[in-house]
Write a protein that holds these residues in place. Structure first.
Motif, short mmCIF file in Angstrom:
data_model
loop_
_atom_site.label_atom_id
_atom_site.label_comp_id
_atom_site.label_asym_id
_atom_site.label_seq_id
_atom_site.Cartn_x
_atom_site.Cartn_y
_atom_site.Cartn_z
N TYR A 1 0.83 -1.22 0.00
CA TYR A 1 0.00 0.00 0.00
C TYR A 1 0.86 1.26 0.00
CZ TYR A 1 -3.69 -3.30 0.78
OH TYR A 1 -4.54 -4.36 0.63
N ASP A 2 1.78 1.30 -0.97
CA ASP A 2 2.76 2.38 -0.99
C ASP A 2 2.14 3.72 -1.36
OD1 ASP A 2 5.10 3.74 -0.87
OD2 ASP A 2 5.97 2.91 -2.69
N ILE A 3 1.51 3.79 -2.52
CA ILE A 3 0.82 5.02 -2.92
C ILE A 3 -0.65 4.65 -3.04
CG2 ILE A 3 0.56 6.78 -4.71
CD1 ILE A 3 3.59 6.35 -5.29
N LEU A 4 -1.39 5.04 -2.02
CA LEU A 4 -2.79 4.64 -1.92
C LEU A 4 -3.62 5.25 -3.05
CD1 LEU A 4 -3.99 2.80 0.26
CD2 LEU A 4 -4.79 4.85 1.44
N LEU A 56 0.60 -4.60 6.89
CA LEU A 56 1.40 -3.72 6.04
C LEU A 56 2.82 -4.26 6.04
CD1 LEU A 56 1.16 -1.04 4.45
CD2 LEU A 56 1.91 0.11 6.53
N ILE A 57 3.27 -4.62 4.86
CA ILE A 57 4.58 -5.25 4.76
C ILE A 57 5.68 -4.24 5.12
CG2 ILE A 57 6.13 -6.62 3.29
CD1 ILE A 57 3.32 -7.91 3.81
N PHE A 88 5.54 3.85 8.38
CA PHE A 88 4.70 4.62 9.29
C PHE A 88 3.80 5.61 8.54
CE2 PHE A 88 8.14 7.65 8.93
CZ PHE A 88 7.57 8.89 9.18
N ILE A 89 4.26 6.09 7.39
CA ILE A 89 3.44 6.98 6.57
C ILE A 89 2.37 6.16 5.82
CG2 ILE A 89 3.42 8.67 4.67
CD1 ILE A 89 6.30 9.37 5.47
N ARG A 90 2.79 5.00 5.29
CA ARG A 90 1.82 4.13 4.60
C ARG A 90 0.70 3.75 5.56
NH1 ARG A 90 4.43 -0.68 3.19
NH2 ARG A 90 6.45 -0.21 4.08
N LYS A 91 1.07 3.50 6.82
CA LYS A 91 0.08 3.15 7.85
C LYS A 91 -0.88 4.32 8.10
CE LYS A 91 -0.31 1.73 12.67
NZ LYS A 91 0.33 1.07 13.81
N LYS A 92 -0.32 5.52 8.18
CA LYS A 92 -1.12 6.72 8.43
C LYS A 92 -2.16 6.93 7.32
CE LYS A 92 1.04 10.83 8.97
NZ LYS A 92 2.17 11.64 9.48
N HIS A 93 -1.72 6.74 6.07
CA HIS A 93 -2.63 6.90 4.93
C HIS A 93 -3.79 5.90 5.01
CE1 HIS A 93 0.74 8.87 2.33
NE2 HIS A 93 0.22 9.70 3.20
N LEU A 94 -3.47 4.68 5.36
CA LEU A 94 -4.51 3.64 5.45
C LEU A 94 -5.51 3.96 6.57
CD1 LEU A 94 -2.30 0.51 4.87
CD2 LEU A 94 -4.38 1.00 3.59
N LEU A 95 -5.00 4.39 7.72
CA LEU A 95 -5.88 4.70 8.85
C LEU A 95 -6.77 5.90 8.52
CD1 LEU A 95 -3.44 4.15 11.85
CD2 LEU A 95 -5.42 2.74 11.25
N PHE A 104 -1.23 -3.34 10.99
CA PHE A 104 -0.08 -3.94 11.66
C PHE A 104 1.10 -3.99 10.69
CE2 PHE A 104 -3.87 -6.14 13.47
CZ PHE A 104 -3.78 -5.68 14.78
N ILE A 105 2.20 -3.40 11.08
CA ILE A 105 3.40 -3.52 10.24
C ILE A 105 4.04 -4.85 10.62
CG2 ILE A 105 5.65 -2.53 9.66
CD1 ILE A 105 4.36 0.23 10.60
N ASP A 106 4.02 -5.77 9.69
CA ASP A 106 4.41 -7.13 10.00
C ASP A 106 4.97 -7.82 8.76
OD1 ASP A 106 4.57 -9.04 12.01
OD2 ASP A 106 2.46 -8.85 12.56
N ALA A 107 5.49 -9.01 8.94
CA ALA A 107 5.99 -9.77 7.79
C ALA A 107 6.22 -11.21 8.19
CB ALA A 107 7.29 -9.16 7.27
N LEU A 108 6.19 -12.08 7.22
CA LEU A 108 6.58 -13.47 7.45
C LEU A 108 8.08 -13.49 7.71
CD1 LEU A 108 4.53 -15.25 4.65
CD2 LEU A 108 4.22 -15.57 7.10
N PRO A 109 8.65 -14.41 8.43
CA PRO A 109 8.04 -15.67 8.89
C PRO A 109 7.40 -15.60 10.27
CG PRO A 109 10.39 -15.75 9.29
CD PRO A 109 10.08 -14.38 8.74
#
Ligand SMILES: [Zn+2]
Length: 160
Positions: A24-27, A48-49, A65-72, A81-86
């Motif tokens: 979700y880089d550029i919404l 959010l990867i 943190f900016i990508r998260k802000k845009h989504l919220l 949640f900023i997260d990733a596998l594994p």
């Protein structure tokens, strides 16, 4: 290992926990329509990867943190949640009832995640939504100027 004490897990007849994942880089409108449709199934949580993982396969315009802000700011998602596998820590907080994939998301990655989820949450359902928009992040990135202030296009400068 199955996590049994997660909050909101498989609430009978209640609102479902719906997960989506991506950079979700550029919404854009395609993302918004996708999220709106996922929301019809329940409360939407975004994985959010992380910057580190996204940068392994593509250039990023915005940090996490900016990508998260845009989504919220869309008001469409319950949390990001900023997260990733594994090690997806978000599932310890909110157990997934439904996982929704976009039509253009990497199938190989989706299958790795699907396997990871089913080992822990065997009741989780998976859905792939159809295309809602002609907008693509890669197309937008080919048009915008770089964030560094060089005056060059993003794709010809810091981003590829
Ligand atoms: Zn630049």
């Amino acid at each position: 290992m199955k996590i049994v004490n997660s909050k909101n897990s498989s609430r009978q007849g209640g609102i479902k926990n719906v997960y989506i994942w991506g950079a979700y880089d550029i919404l854009h409108d395609g993302h918004i329509k996708f999220i709106e449709n996922a929301k019809k199934l329940g409360d939407v949580y975004v994985i959010l990867i992380s910057d580190k993982v996204v940068k392994k396969y593509k250039k990023l315009y915005f940090k996490a943190f900016i990508r998260k802000k845009h989504l919220l700011k869309t008001g469409l998602v319950k949390n990001v949640f900023i997260d990733a596998l594994p090690n997806m820590k978000c599932f310890n907080k909110i157990a997934p009832d439904i996982f929704v994939f976009g039509y253009d998301q990497n199938k190989e990655w989706n299958n790795i995640l699907k396997k990871y989820i089913l080992e822990r949450f065997p009741g989780c359902k998976f859905k792939t939504l159809k295309q809602y928009s002609e907008t693509h992040s890669s197309h937008l990135k080919s048009k915008i100027l770089c964030y560094c202030g060089s005056g060059k296009k993003f794709v010809d400068c810091c981003g590829k």
